[in-house]
Scaffold this motif. Sequence first.
Motif, PDB file in Angstrom:
ATOM      1  N   PHE A  42       0.871  -1.175   0.000  1.00  0.00           N
ATOM      2  CA  PHE A  42       0.000   0.000   0.000  1.00  0.00           C
ATOM      3  C   PHE A  42       0.906   1.222   0.000  1.00  0.00           C
ATOM      4  O   PHE A  42       2.010   1.183   0.533  1.00  0.00           O
ATOM      5  CB  PHE A  42      -0.940  -0.014   1.211  1.00  0.00           C
ATOM      6  N   GLU A  47      -2.559   4.266   4.567  1.00  0.00           N
ATOM      7  CA  GLU A  47      -3.338   3.315   3.763  1.00  0.00           C
ATOM      8  C   GLU A  47      -3.149   1.883   4.255  1.00  0.00           C
ATOM      9  O   GLU A  47      -4.103   1.101   4.270  1.00  0.00           O
ATOM     10  CB  GLU A  47      -2.970   3.433   2.289  1.00  0.00           C
ATOM     11  N   HIS A  77     -12.034   5.930   4.917  1.00  0.00           N
ATOM     12  CA  HIS A  77     -10.812   5.630   5.673  1.00  0.00           C
ATOM     13  C   HIS A  77     -10.618   6.667   6.771  1.00  0.00           C
ATOM     14  O   HIS A  77     -10.961   7.839   6.598  1.00  0.00           O
ATOM     15  CB  HIS A  77      -9.594   5.646   4.752  1.00  0.00           C
TER      16      HIS A  77
END
Length: 177
Positions: A42, A47, A77
Amino acid sequence: MTTAIEYLRLMARNNAYANELLYEACCKLDQAAFEAERVSFFPSIRETLNHTFEVDRYYLDSLKETGKGLSVFDVPHLKTAADLKDAQAHVDRELMAFCDGLGPDDLDRKIAQDRGEEGNRFETIGNTLLHLFQHQIHHRGQVHAMLAGTDVAPPQLDEFFLEFDRHPVAGRLRSAG
């Protein structure tokens, strides 16, 4: 340690221990360093940690048979290390409680896992937990390596099992079982 259930309970605590130490380090980063593009699976620490948090929620949903399935991924997120630290700690406590509640027949019991267009796939609780712990270890290692490229030292994450080498946080979590 004499049973597979006891091993999984310890792994749940080891998981919480390693996450706590890793997040303490990540919380020392400024937001730009937390989000900075890095070389890994990632593209950033942020992330990667969001991914592990999402996947933990996905498998915990399957383990607890609450039926949310892939919808657990339909949330934004989290933006900061502090927010992720709190959210991950909550999931880690849920996972420890789940493992603490396991009985002798539970590890071989099959549970549904929503695989989208493939439909539900069925796997045992024991294998799902082993996969979940391996997944966390894998991605914590990536974050650990990414931290090495910052001004925050990566924490020692393997001081849980050996008595002579045990970190105080590990001791606290082990005795909580």
